[in-house]
Design an enzyme around this catalytic site. Structure first.
Site, mmCIF file in Angstrom:
data_model
loop_
_atom_site.group_PDB
_atom_site.id
_atom_site.type_symbol
_atom_site.label_atom_id
_atom_site.label_comp_id
_atom_site.label_asym_id
_atom_site.label_seq_id
_atom_site.Cartn_x
_atom_site.Cartn_y
_atom_site.Cartn_z
ATOM 1 N N MET A 27 0.849 -1.193 0.000
ATOM 2 C CA MET A 27 0.000 0.000 0.000
ATOM 3 C C MET A 27 0.891 1.251 0.000
ATOM 4 O O MET A 27 0.453 2.332 0.391
ATOM 5 C CB MET A 27 -0.940 -0.014 1.203
ATOM 6 N N ALA A 29 4.090 3.945 0.929
ATOM 7 C CA ALA A 29 4.820 4.422 2.116
ATOM 8 C C ALA A 29 5.897 3.383 2.454
ATOM 9 O O ALA A 29 5.990 2.871 3.577
ATOM 10 C CB ALA A 29 3.876 4.678 3.295
ATOM 11 N N HIS A 31 9.117 1.067 3.196
ATOM 12 C CA HIS A 31 10.175 1.096 4.213
ATOM 13 C C HIS A 31 11.012 -0.173 4.066
ATOM 14 O O HIS A 31 10.779 -0.983 3.136
ATOM 15 C CB HIS A 31 9.572 1.225 5.616
ATOM 16 N N HIS A 34 9.389 -3.521 3.310
ATOM 17 C CA HIS A 34 9.022 -3.779 1.906
ATOM 18 C C HIS A 34 10.266 -4.151 1.099
ATOM 19 O O HIS A 34 10.207 -5.010 0.217
ATOM 20 C CB HIS A 34 8.376 -2.538 1.286
ATOM 21 N N GLU A 145 5.827 -11.049 7.837
ATOM 22 C CA GLU A 145 5.316 -11.788 9.004
ATOM 23 C C GLU A 145 4.754 -10.876 10.085
ATOM 24 O O GLU A 145 4.113 -11.350 11.013
ATOM 25 C CB GLU A 145 6.424 -12.682 9.572
ATOM 26 N N ASP A 147 2.327 -8.909 9.696
ATOM 27 C CA ASP A 147 0.885 -9.113 9.490
ATOM 28 C C ASP A 147 0.650 -10.609 9.324
ATOM 29 O O ASP A 147 0.267 -11.092 8.245
ATOM 30 C CB ASP A 147 0.424 -8.339 8.255
ATOM 31 N N SER A 182 6.594 -0.418 9.968
ATOM 32 C CA SER A 182 5.216 -0.322 9.494
ATOM 33 C C SER A 182 5.017 1.068 8.902
ATOM 34 O O SER A 182 5.573 2.047 9.421
ATOM 35 C CB SER A 182 4.259 -0.516 10.676
ATOM 36 N N SER A 183 4.218 1.160 7.858
ATOM 37 C CA SER A 183 3.956 2.472 7.248
ATOM 38 C C SER A 183 3.299 3.400 8.258
ATOM 39 O O SER A 183 3.515 4.611 8.231
ATOM 40 C CB SER A 183 3.057 2.308 6.026
ATOM 41 N N ARG A 184 2.497 2.825 9.169
ATOM 42 C CA ARG A 184 1.789 3.659 10.151
ATOM 43 C C ARG A 184 2.733 4.284 11.179
ATOM 44 O O ARG A 184 2.357 5.237 11.848
ATOM 45 C CB ARG A 184 0.717 2.846 10.881
HETATM 46 O O1 PAF Z 1 -0.140 -5.637 3.796
HETATM 47 C C1 PAF Z 1 -0.554 -4.769 2.997
HETATM 48 O O2 PAF Z 1 0.128 -3.791 2.682
HETATM 49 C C2 PAF Z 1 -1.944 -4.912 2.392
HETATM 50 O O3 PAF Z 1 -2.836 -5.464 3.295
HETATM 51 C C3 PAF Z 1 -1.973 -5.668 1.056
HETATM 52 C C4 PAF Z 1 -1.524 -7.121 1.228
HETATM 53 C C5 PAF Z 1 -1.064 -4.978 0.041
HETATM 54 C C6 PAF Z 1 -3.399 -5.691 0.490
HETATM 55 O O4 PAF Z 1 -3.896 -4.407 0.279
#
Ligand code: PAF
Length: 256
Positions: A27, A29, A31, A34, A145, A147, A182-184
């Protein structure tokens, strides 16, 4: 790096790739977490496709969607340096046509943990991930992991619906003080950021779920849940005032 904005463009591009393809849905943002997913995909596939799509259907609170960090041009610059083959950047209408009434639901695990606190969240995640997996037709897709429940649900969906894409997980990347990337995290104030660093040690060092729950409350978090399953302890907490709260999740391996 090819930038693709339409589903037709992505499907046509995919037909030009006859080697192995790895897919990293995000999604934005972006880091270091990713980057680890992208590196894992690069190590195993000739081509890596990344998507950036802030999926409105997985946000159960309008404020959370509104405040979700969007850093499209920084993200594109970073991806250029990582040597991926293509970036898919669809609009909302590209993925959800006007009369789209189709969803993917899981009826058991999705009701638990984060699903209990965020009604409809996993329905939104599974629905968009199925669309993306069908479009990209990758050999494997990579998920973090942090999430973990999301990873389990996507893996279960791929198996139950006989998808052709293998679902892989990549270990959580942490800041120097242990906070899971985390992006948040970008939304945390300085004081909240200091508090956030206590989530990981509380989950890891407590003797039991009850002990972790009470040390998290004592530290100043609002605790959504702490629970253990399959050799992991999972926790979700909230920081900040109700009108502007930020939810943090993490999980650690524990001895059973
Ligand atoms: O983990 C995320 O960033 C999102 O939940 C995903 C898997 C890209 C689905 O929108």
């Amino acid at each position: 790096m090819k930038i693709i904005r339409t589903t037709e463009g992505l499907q046509a591009y995919r037909k030009t790739l006859d080697d192995s393809v790895g897919f990293v849905p995000t999604m934005g943002a972006l880091h270091a977490g990713h980057c680890a997913l992208i590196e894992a995909a690069k190590a195993r596939h000739q081509h890596v496709v990344v998507s950036i799509f802030v999926n409105p259907k997985q946000f159960n609170q309008a404020k959370d969607l509104e405040c979700y960090p969007r850093t499209e041009s920084d993200d594109q610059q970073l991806l250029e340096t990582l040597g991926i083959s293509a970036l898919f950047l669809p609009s909302v209408t590209a993925l959800y046509c006007e009369d789209d009434h189709y969803v993917v639901d899981e009826l058991l695990l999705s009701q638990d943990r984060c699903g209990a606190a965020r009604a409809g969240h996993f329905r939104g995640v599974l629905t968009v991930v199925l669309k993306l997996l069908n479009l990209v037709q990758a050999n494997a897709a990579y998920f973090g992991e942090k999430d973990y429940q999301q990873f389990e649900l996507i893996q279960g969906m791929a198996s139950a619906l006989f998808l052709n894409t293998r679902i892989e997980s990549v270990p959580t990347v942490r800041e120097a003080d242990g906070l899971a990337m985390s992006s948040r995290n970008r939304r945390l104030t300085k004081a909240q950021r200091m508090l956030a660093a206590k989530l990981y040690p509380c989950l890891r060092n407590s003797e039991s779920d009850d002990a972790a729950r009470s040390s998290l409350s004592h530290a100043g978090f609002s605790v959504d849940y702490v629970t253990s399953a399959k050799g992991r302890r999972f926790g979700a907490v909230r920081v900040g005032a109700a009108s502007d709260e930020i939810r943090l999740i993490d999980n650690v391996r524990i001895k059973i």
